[in-house]
Each structure stands twice: as C-alpha cells, then as structure tokens.
Design an enzyme around this catalytic site. Structure first.
Site, PDB file in Angstrom:
ATOM      1  N   TYR A 115       0.833  -1.205   0.000  1.00  0.00           N
ATOM      2  CA  TYR A 115       0.000   0.000   0.000  1.00  0.00           C
ATOM      3  C   TYR A 115       0.865   1.251   0.000  1.00  0.00           C
ATOM      4  O   TYR A 115       0.693   2.148  -0.839  1.00  0.00           O
ATOM      5  CB  TYR A 115      -0.921  -0.005   1.225  1.00  0.00           C
ATOM      6  CG  TYR A 115      -1.659   1.297   1.432  1.00  0.00           C
ATOM      7  CD1 TYR A 115      -2.795   1.592   0.691  1.00  0.00           C
ATOM      8  CD2 TYR A 115      -1.227   2.232   2.383  1.00  0.00           C
ATOM      9  CE1 TYR A 115      -3.480   2.784   0.873  1.00  0.00           C
ATOM     10  CE2 TYR A 115      -1.896   3.419   2.569  1.00  0.00           C
ATOM     11  CZ  TYR A 115      -3.025   3.696   1.812  1.00  0.00           C
ATOM     12  OH  TYR A 115      -3.686   4.888   2.001  1.00  0.00           O
TER      13      TYR A 115
ATOM     14  N   LYS B 271       1.194   4.008  -2.983  1.00  0.00           N
ATOM     15  CA  LYS B 271       0.805   5.403  -2.712  1.00  0.00           C
ATOM     16  C   LYS B 271       1.953   6.348  -3.036  1.00  0.00           C
ATOM     17  O   LYS B 271       1.740   7.472  -3.524  1.00  0.00           O
ATOM     18  CB  LYS B 271       0.373   5.565  -1.256  1.00  0.00           C
ATOM     19  CG  LYS B 271      -0.944   4.897  -0.907  1.00  0.00           C
ATOM     20  CD  LYS B 271      -2.133   5.537  -1.609  1.00  0.00           C
ATOM     21  CE  LYS B 271      -2.537   6.844  -0.958  1.00  0.00           C
ATOM     22  NZ  LYS B 271      -3.769   7.406  -1.565  1.00  0.00           N
TER      23      LYS B 271
END
Length: 393
Positions: A152, A156
């Site tokens: 994640y 990002k």
C-alpha cells in the site's frame, strides 16, 4: 471554497462513498458547490440534495470517463485507494490496480476533460517506513520503494509522485495546464469512522486488547476528519491563479498537530466504553514477530476464509515507532489551522450504536479468541527469543 464563486464550481471526488470522501462532499455541497461522488459502491448514508453519485470502478478508464461526462469539472479530489490496513494490505494485485492504475486513469481523464486542478490524498507512509522521524518536513526524500514494508505505502508513493510530476501538464486543446498537489494525512478519526475505530472496538469487545507495545514515549499523529476536510478545501483554493498557484506541485503533511502515544490516544475510547485499559507492555520486536505469524496464517488460510489479521507488520511500525511531522508549510501556504478535537464524539457514536460493556458474562467466542491469541503469542515468543539473545551478545 469561496461561496461567492461556488456557483461556477463543479468538483468530482473519487472514493466519494467513503468516510472522508462523503464528509468532504457534504462540506462542499453546503458551500453551494456542485459535487459528484464517484465510487465503486454507493454511500451508506443518505445522499443530500445537490450531490450526485456515479457508480464506477476507478480501474476502468471508461468508467472514469463517464463520471466526467455531464459536468464541467473544475477540481478533482482523488481520494480513492485500497490496502490501507488489515487484510486489505495483503492483496498486492488489487492494491496496485486501484492505487496506481486508478491514478493513471484520473490523470489521463483530467487532461482530456481540461480539469485545471487536482488534489491528491496521499499518506505519511510515502516518507515513513519504520524509521524514527521527529518533526519531519516536506524536504525529506521519499522512502526508496524497495524499503517500504507494505505494498500500500509503495503504491501510494508511486501514485503521489505521478500526481506531482503531472503538475503543469498542458490540457487538451491548449486550454491551460493541470495544477496538482498532494496532502499527506495522519490516521483519520471522527464519529462514524468505519475503517480503524470499528476494528479497534471489535478487538476490545472480544477481549483481545490485552496488551500495548513499544516504547511508552513513542509518538505518532492523527487527524480529525473535519481538519482534513478543511485542508483539502484550502489546498484546492491554493491551486488557483488568485492564490499564485502556491500549492502547485507541492506536498503537505496534515494532522491535528498534537503528537501522542498511539495507545494513550485510544485510552479514552477503551475506558469510555467501560473497559479496562491494559497494563501489560510487550517489546515491539516480539509483537512484530506475532504480526508476521498472523500474516503467514492468513496467507495459508486466506483463500478458504478471508479473516481479519489481528495485526500486520506495517501496523506494528505505524503504531509503535515515533513519526510525526511539522505543519508549518501547510499553515504558511494553505492557511491551515488545525482545530482541537478528541475521541469523545467517537465514544458517544459507538454508545449510540449499541456498543459498550454490559454486565453479562463473556461469550464463548471470547474464549476461543483468547486461546488463539495465547497460542500465537507463544509461537512469537519462541521466534523472538533467539533474535533477542543474538542482539544481546
């Protein structure tokens, strides 16, 4: 946004059905802005008059294009993401599809549809990867992608860099340029928050919140949803010509500006619901081993039963290692002023929705969870002891 010119404003919010996206949409709608919520599922709440919901998948370019068709969008708030916590963190393919491909689709359509402004909702994690950071600022370099402890955060970071690199990209037909900025919020909280707080309350009610971990002096940050709404609206304004495009191409850290020990932050929630705050404190490295075990169990059994891991390794770092950031840039360039909030609103919300300690005895499910927790902790201790001995030599 300035109500005097809000009649001309039409904004699109990706991830608009989520807790923060919906809250932002309602705030903009109250200012007279035309709001489009774009998400894969409809909001759980009643959609106020003046807000339009469009269902679609950000991974599909055609769905994104349809969301822009019936409005002259002047600003996009790109909030949609996947894989922030829990079992979602372990689905690497979906994380990349949503966070990277989805961002590519948004940037492409913004250019085609001549959208002049884009505000991207990023995360502290593009900088933080388990290292101690005290009062860091936006001059800190991105954490190298291979050092991110989870997919994640890695995706990002990739997406944020794409957004900021797209700043000043010429729009189709030579109609100006795209101005972009990125906000890096701390963990979000507030009444009705549906990602972190319900999971914590579930653990409390099942009797699983039996220990804290790490240095009691470690400090992290949080941001109340209303402060984050304020920051996004200010950021969109700071991309305008009359603000000198001051936010153009810039990242900003956003929080309540009050570093606090992670577990002390949640003490009012635990005690406010009538439970006892745990007094046992475990070493961070031991809990990290425990988190590794829960991830392995999920890897083995997840296809049969996609249960929620008790903790992931990334969550251990994010909650147990000091990392907090300066708000000076956001204050100076955006005019951001964090308002004081606490968890009392959240406590009242949970009580109103039937949560809180009752006088009854614990059910059998609690004892099953107790047994599983003890079993995993014993294995974690056996894994941890050899490494702790080596470190002491």
């Amino acid at each position: 946004m300035d109500p005097k010119r809000s009649q001309k404003e039409s904004v699109l919010i990706t991830g608009g059905s989520g807790y923060f996206g919906f809250r932002l949409g309602c705030a903009l709608n109250q200012n007279g802005v035309h709001v489009i919520l774009f998400d894969i599922s409809s909001p759980a709440q009643t959609i106020p008059e003046g807000i339009k919901f469009i269902q679609g998948d950000i991974r599909h370019l055609s769905d994104v294009e349809k969301a822009f068709q019936d409005a002259d969008v002047t600003c996009v708030f790109h909030i949609a993401s996947y894989g922030m916590s829990g079992r979602e963190q372990l689905n690497r393919n979906l994380i990349k599809e949503v966070n990277v491909r989805g961002t590519d689709n948004i940037l492409q359509v913004c250019q085609r549809r001549r959208v002049p402004r884009l505000v991207y909702t990023s995360t502290f994690n593009v900088i933080f990867g388990g290292q101690v950071i005290r009062n860091g600022d936006e001059s800190l370099p991105y954490l190298p992608l291979h050092l991110h402890p989870d997919h994640y955060s890695r995706t990002k970071s990739i997406a944020e860099q794409k957004v900021l690199e797209a700043n000043a990209t010429p729009l189709d037909r030579g109609d100006g340029v795209l101005r972009t900025c990125a906000l890096r919020p701390a963990g979000i909280y507030g009444p009705g928050e549906q990602r972190h707080l319900p999971r914590i309350v579930s653990y409390i009610e099942k009797g699983l919140f039996k220990f804290v971990y790490g240095d009691p002096r470690s400090l992290v940050e949080f941001v109340h949803v209303d402060n984050l709404v304020q920051a996004h609206i200010l950021a969109s304004e700071a991309l305008r010509a009359d603000k000198g495009h001051i936010a153009s191409g810039q990242p900003y850290f956003i929080s309540d500006g009050r570093p606090v020990n992670n577990f002390e932050f949640f003490r009012p929630l635990v005690e406010g619901l009538g439970y006892t705050f745990p007094s046992t404190r475990l070493p961070l490295t031991l809990v990290y081993c425990f988190a590794f075990l829960t991830e392995m169990v999920h890897f083995i059994l997840g296809r049969l039963y996609n249960f929620q891991p008790f903790l992931t390794r990334t969550e251990v770092y994010k909650t147990g290692v000091t990392h907090y950031f300066s708000l000076e840039k956001a204050k100076k360039e955006l005019g951001y002023k964090a308002q004081p909030f606490d968890l009392q609103e959240a406590v009242e919300w949970f009580k109103a929705h039937g949560h809180g300690r009752s006088s009854g005895s614990r059910d059998s499910e609690c004892f099953v969870w107790d047994g599983l927790l003890v079993f995993l902790l014993i294995i974690a201790v056996l894994m941890w002891l050899p490494s702790s001995v080596i470190l002491s030599l």
